[in-house]
Design an enzyme around this catalytic site. Structure first.
Site, mmCIF file in Angstrom:
data_model
loop_
_atom_site.group_PDB
_atom_site.id
_atom_site.type_symbol
_atom_site.label_atom_id
_atom_site.label_comp_id
_atom_site.label_asym_id
_atom_site.label_seq_id
_atom_site.Cartn_x
_atom_site.Cartn_y
_atom_site.Cartn_z
ATOM 1 N N ASN A 159 25.303 25.789 -30.101
ATOM 2 C CA ASN A 159 26.192 26.257 -31.166
ATOM 3 C C ASN A 159 25.793 25.731 -32.534
ATOM 4 O O ASN A 159 25.161 24.683 -32.626
ATOM 5 C CB ASN A 159 27.623 25.788 -30.862
ATOM 6 C CG ASN A 159 28.356 26.797 -30.009
ATOM 7 O OD1 ASN A 159 28.219 27.993 -30.179
ATOM 8 N ND2 ASN A 159 29.162 26.289 -29.077
ATOM 9 N N HIS A 167 31.588 34.361 -31.785
ATOM 10 C CA HIS A 167 32.938 33.838 -32.037
ATOM 11 C C HIS A 167 33.660 34.666 -33.105
ATOM 12 O O HIS A 167 34.602 34.183 -33.738
ATOM 13 C CB HIS A 167 32.911 32.340 -32.420
ATOM 14 C CG HIS A 167 32.494 31.457 -31.282
ATOM 15 N ND1 HIS A 167 32.508 30.099 -31.363
ATOM 16 C CD2 HIS A 167 32.075 31.757 -30.030
ATOM 17 C CE1 HIS A 167 32.096 29.580 -30.206
ATOM 18 N NE2 HIS A 167 31.828 30.573 -29.380
ATOM 19 N N CYS A 186 27.056 33.317 -25.258
ATOM 20 C CA CYS A 186 28.367 32.683 -25.374
ATOM 21 C C CYS A 186 29.183 33.073 -24.151
ATOM 22 O O CYS A 186 29.012 34.166 -23.613
ATOM 23 C CB CYS A 186 29.064 33.182 -26.632
ATOM 24 S SG CYS A 186 30.738 32.564 -26.799
ATOM 25 N N TYR A 189 38.614 33.367 -30.880
ATOM 26 C CA TYR A 189 38.409 32.597 -32.115
ATOM 27 C C TYR A 189 38.982 33.282 -33.354
ATOM 28 O O TYR A 189 39.148 32.643 -34.382
ATOM 29 C CB TYR A 189 36.912 32.317 -32.315
ATOM 30 C CG TYR A 189 36.414 31.219 -31.406
ATOM 31 C CD1 TYR A 189 36.517 29.889 -31.785
ATOM 32 C CD2 TYR A 189 35.868 31.502 -30.160
ATOM 33 C CE1 TYR A 189 36.083 28.868 -30.955
ATOM 34 C CE2 TYR A 189 35.433 30.494 -29.320
ATOM 35 C CZ TYR A 189 35.539 29.176 -29.721
ATOM 36 O OH TYR A 189 35.124 28.169 -28.896
ATOM 37 N N ARG A 194 30.161 15.554 -33.445
ATOM 38 C CA ARG A 194 31.191 16.603 -33.402
ATOM 39 C C ARG A 194 32.536 16.052 -33.885
ATOM 40 O O ARG A 194 33.263 16.723 -34.631
ATOM 41 C CB ARG A 194 31.336 17.121 -31.965
ATOM 42 C CG ARG A 194 32.513 18.067 -31.807
ATOM 43 C CD ARG A 194 32.607 18.579 -30.389
ATOM 44 N NE ARG A 194 33.750 19.447 -30.181
ATOM 45 C CZ ARG A 194 33.971 20.100 -29.058
ATOM 46 N NH1 ARG A 194 33.123 19.987 -28.044
ATOM 47 N NH2 ARG A 194 35.025 20.867 -28.919
HETATM 48 P P1 NAD Z 1 26.238 17.268 -25.120
HETATM 49 O O1 NAD Z 1 26.859 16.430 -26.163
HETATM 50 O O2 NAD Z 1 26.379 16.878 -23.712
HETATM 51 O O3 NAD Z 1 24.686 17.421 -25.487
HETATM 52 C C1 NAD Z 1 23.756 17.899 -24.552
HETATM 53 C C2 NAD Z 1 22.504 17.063 -24.632
HETATM 54 O O4 NAD Z 1 21.729 17.386 -25.790
HETATM 55 C C3 NAD Z 1 22.760 15.571 -24.719
HETATM 56 O O5 NAD Z 1 22.370 14.947 -23.524
HETATM 57 C C4 NAD Z 1 21.951 15.145 -25.922
HETATM 58 O O6 NAD Z 1 21.331 13.890 -25.778
HETATM 59 C C5 NAD Z 1 20.947 16.261 -26.043
HETATM 60 N N1 NAD Z 1 20.222 16.331 -27.316
HETATM 61 C C6 NAD Z 1 20.649 15.997 -28.547
HETATM 62 N N2 NAD Z 1 19.676 16.183 -29.444
HETATM 63 C C7 NAD Z 1 18.600 16.654 -28.764
HETATM 64 C C8 NAD Z 1 17.291 17.038 -29.133
HETATM 65 N N3 NAD Z 1 16.861 16.965 -30.385
HETATM 66 N N4 NAD Z 1 16.442 17.468 -28.161
HETATM 67 C C9 NAD Z 1 16.840 17.535 -26.878
HETATM 68 N N5 NAD Z 1 18.074 17.179 -26.473
HETATM 69 C C10 NAD Z 1 18.939 16.751 -27.404
HETATM 70 O O7 NAD Z 1 26.711 18.758 -25.367
HETATM 71 P P2 NAD Z 1 27.508 19.815 -24.478
HETATM 72 O O8 NAD Z 1 28.936 19.600 -24.700
HETATM 73 O O9 NAD Z 1 26.991 19.863 -23.119
HETATM 74 O O10 NAD Z 1 27.100 21.113 -25.256
HETATM 75 C C11 NAD Z 1 25.746 21.429 -25.434
HETATM 76 C C12 NAD Z 1 25.572 22.510 -26.465
HETATM 77 O O11 NAD Z 1 26.019 23.748 -25.958
HETATM 78 C C13 NAD Z 1 26.351 22.275 -27.761
HETATM 79 O O12 NAD Z 1 25.601 22.698 -28.864
HETATM 80 C C14 NAD Z 1 27.565 23.130 -27.580
HETATM 81 O O13 NAD Z 1 28.158 23.514 -28.769
HETATM 82 C C15 NAD Z 1 26.971 24.293 -26.851
HETATM 83 N N6 NAD Z 1 27.935 25.121 -26.112
HETATM 84 C C16 NAD Z 1 27.833 26.454 -26.338
HETATM 85 C C17 NAD Z 1 28.714 27.321 -25.744
HETATM 86 C C18 NAD Z 1 28.586 28.777 -26.055
HETATM 87 O O14 NAD Z 1 29.479 29.543 -25.767
HETATM 88 N N7 NAD Z 1 27.478 29.231 -26.658
HETATM 89 C C19 NAD Z 1 29.693 26.812 -24.859
HETATM 90 C C20 NAD Z 1 29.743 25.429 -24.619
HETATM 91 C C21 NAD Z 1 28.849 24.598 -25.264
HETATM 92 C C1 G6P Z 2 33.819 27.950 -25.617
HETATM 93 C C2 G6P Z 2 32.819 28.494 -26.552
HETATM 94 C C3 G6P Z 2 31.832 27.507 -26.980
HETATM 95 C C4 G6P Z 2 32.648 26.385 -27.530
HETATM 96 C C5 G6P Z 2 33.130 25.648 -26.333
HETATM 97 C C6 G6P Z 2 33.917 24.418 -26.642
HETATM 98 O O1 G6P Z 2 34.986 28.370 -26.163
HETATM 99 O O2 G6P Z 2 32.319 29.708 -26.185
HETATM 100 O O3 G6P Z 2 30.913 28.067 -27.844
HETATM 101 O O4 G6P Z 2 32.076 25.646 -28.488
HETATM 102 O O5 G6P Z 2 33.804 26.516 -25.448
HETATM 103 O O6 G6P Z 2 34.273 23.795 -25.467
HETATM 104 P P1 G6P Z 2 34.659 22.257 -25.426
HETATM 105 O O7 G6P Z 2 35.156 22.018 -24.048
HETATM 106 O O8 G6P Z 2 33.386 21.517 -25.733
HETATM 107 O O9 G6P Z 2 35.671 22.048 -26.488
HETATM 108 MN MN MN Z 3 30.711 30.297 -27.573
#
Ligand code: NAD
Ligand code: G6P
Ligand code: MN
Length: 435
Positions: A147, A199, A169, A253, A93
């Site tokens: 994401n 977003h 989301c 966003y 990232r």
């Molecule tokens: P993170 O960096 O903690 O990753 C979560 C886990 O995924 C890690 O432990 C990593 O080892 C694992 N991982 C990586 N590749 C993998 C694979 N091939 N198979 C299984 N596990 C795997 O991430 P985070 O900050 O907790 O965020 C997780 C995801 O959720 C991200 O893609 C982030 O963008 C998304 N997210 C989405 C929203 C939303 O609104 N939709 C909000 C927050 C985070």
């Molecule tokens: C929220 C969104 C996620 C986004 C995340 C980032 O705004 O809905 O999709 O990517 O937060 O949060 P972070 O704490 O990882 O910057």
């Molecule tokens: Mn989101």
């Protein structure tokens, strides 16, 4: 009992998911939870997995949290598979952010060149998950949080040919949590209608008599009332005259597009200041603090510090969706699902983020109706940009990747667009076998 499998179980958000499931146990009686991660996330998963088990042990319910590095061991018999993984973890990232900024372009996790590369890394992995699901749990629902959530969900439907998928989301959740009180109402007095893309959605709001109150919320926003914009987004205000003409509330966003210059300037300022750094660099710090807390064998509830993450309250979307499917509750939830005419400005078979009723058959998107020219123009541009990104992610076609870059409003066209694409391809080579 219900079996849940969570891919990316080592995420610091896992306690939030557990809290959501514990809260809804009466409606969603879970039997077992399987956390799945990879070697690089093993340590994180072990820490947060033990914490997750303590949360269940402190609850009245008997649920076992299993952990594995082999998703094929976890998937058989799953009822719901939730995905919250990050290919390449935070280091990837940070590259998605720093490389575009070094070319004077926005570097952001879901927008611009960085968001496109997150899709390039993620789509092949999610399609692999879908292939395993076809074999091992063909009746399961895939609840995607990974994401860029809209594109990843659309790729599952379009290229994975898997329709039992819902993308989520926390942005609509946060808006619905905070906006009602800005006009002295509670959420159950209001009716929300969302439409657009992940977003990139807008919404309108109505009161208990059916009177539209969107403008009242817009006005309250300019009185400085908290409208629930996620903490990761720098709050440059929208132009009031623009919103008055739009007659809808944009999502947080949208400021990357409506106040592009100011948002880019702010991002560049943080990127250039070694004391601050990009959002990913800041999050690395928060994540380290959270995992220190999770190591405490006495901690058995979600710590307050998780609110520093932009995705706070996401479990409300995830757990509510799963519970509504399981109990056929037909509750209103904002999800990414197949359009089916809800947004007539876009093809019926593409993915949109819309208000929907969620029940046993999944999401039933609520008709929103045609948008005005400005929003319609943005939407069609962004949706087609997404189509190019997904096609490039699946085929590894360099020309298609360039098409996506040049169509993306955060990337000025020309030699620099090609340079930033090339540098990102090189930086992420390990996670891009398709290119
Ligand atoms: P993170 O960096 O903690 O990753 C979560 C886990 O995924 C890690 O432990 C990593 O080892 C694992 N991982 C990586 N590749 C993998 C694979 N091939 N198979 C299984 N596990 C795997 O991430 P985070 O900050 O907790 O965020 C997780 C995801 O959720 C991200 O893609 C982030 O963008 C998304 N997210 C989405 C929203 C939303 O609104 N939709 C909000 C927050 C985070
Ligand atoms: C929220 C969104 C996620 C986004 C995340 C980032 O705004 O809905 O999709 O990517 O937060 O949060 P972070 O704490 O990882 O910057
Ligand atoms: Mn989101």
């Amino acid at each position: 009992g219900v079996k849940i499998v969570t891919i990316g179980g080592g995420s610091s958000y896992t306690p939030e998911l557990m809290e959501g499931f514990i809260k809804r146990y009466d409606e969603l009686p879970i039997r077992e939870i399987w956390l799945v991660d990879i070697e690089d996330g093993k340590e994180k998963m072990e820490i947060v997995g033990a914490m997750a088990q303590r949360m269940w042990d402190a609850s009245p319910y008997d649920v076992k949290v299993h952990m594995t590095l082999d998703r094929r061991e976890a998937l058989p018999g799953a009822d719901f598979v939730t995905t919250q993984f990050r290919v390449g973890l935070l280091n990837a990232r940070i590259k998605d952010e720093r490389i575009p900024f070094s070319y004077g372009m926005l570097g952001q996790e879901t927008n611009g060149a960085g968001g496109i590369f997150k899709a390039f890394r993620t789509i092949p992995v999610i399609l692999g998950v879908v292939e395993d699901m076809k074999e091992l749990c063909p009746d399961a629902w895939l609840i995607n949080f990974t994401n860029p959530s809209g594109m990843v969900t659309e790729a599952v439907m379009k290229y994975g040919k898997w329709d039992k998928v819902i993308g989520l989301c926390n942005v609509p959740v946060s808006a619905m949590m905070k906006e009602p009180e800005t006009i002295g109402k509670t959420l159950d007095q209001l009716t929300y209608k969302f439409a657009g893309l992940n977003h990139f959605h807008w919404h309108r709001v109505y009161d208990e008599n059916g009177k539209e109150v969107t403008q009242d919320i817009i006005d309250a926003m300019y009185e400085g009332k908290d409208s629930g914009i996620p903490v990761n987004i720098h709050k440059v205000p929208f132009f009031k005259e623009q919103l008055d003409a739009m007659k809808m509330l944009p999502c947080g966003y949208h400021r990357y597009y409506y106040r592009q210059q100011e948002m880019l300037a702010h991002g560049l300022e943080e990127y250039s200041d070694p004391e601050v750094g990009t959002r990913g660099q800041q999050v690395k710090q928060t994540e380290a603090e959270l995992f220190e807390l999770y190591k405490d064998p006495n901690l058995d509830h979600k710590p307050e510090q998780l609110a520093k993450r932009g995705g706070a309250h996401y479990s409300d979307a995830a757990c509510e969706t799963i519970a509504s499917i399981y109990s056929n509750a037909n509750r209103h939830i904002v999800v990414t699902t197949k359009n089916n005419g809800a947004v007539p400005d876009l093809p019926a078979d593409c993915a949109v983020e819309v208000s929907a009723y969620i029940g046993a058959t999944g999401a039933k998107a609520i008709a929103f109706g045609e948008l005005q020219p400005a929003e319609k123009g943005w939407l069609q541009c962004m949706k087609n940009m997404e189509h190019c990104v997904e096609a490039a992610a699946v085929t590894g076609d360099y020309g298609m990747a360039l098409q996506a870059f040049i169509l993306n409003p955060q990337i000025p066209s020309g030699e620099k667009a090609k340079q930033v694409l090339d540098e990102l391809l090189l930086a992420h080579k390990k996670y891009l076998p398709q290119f």
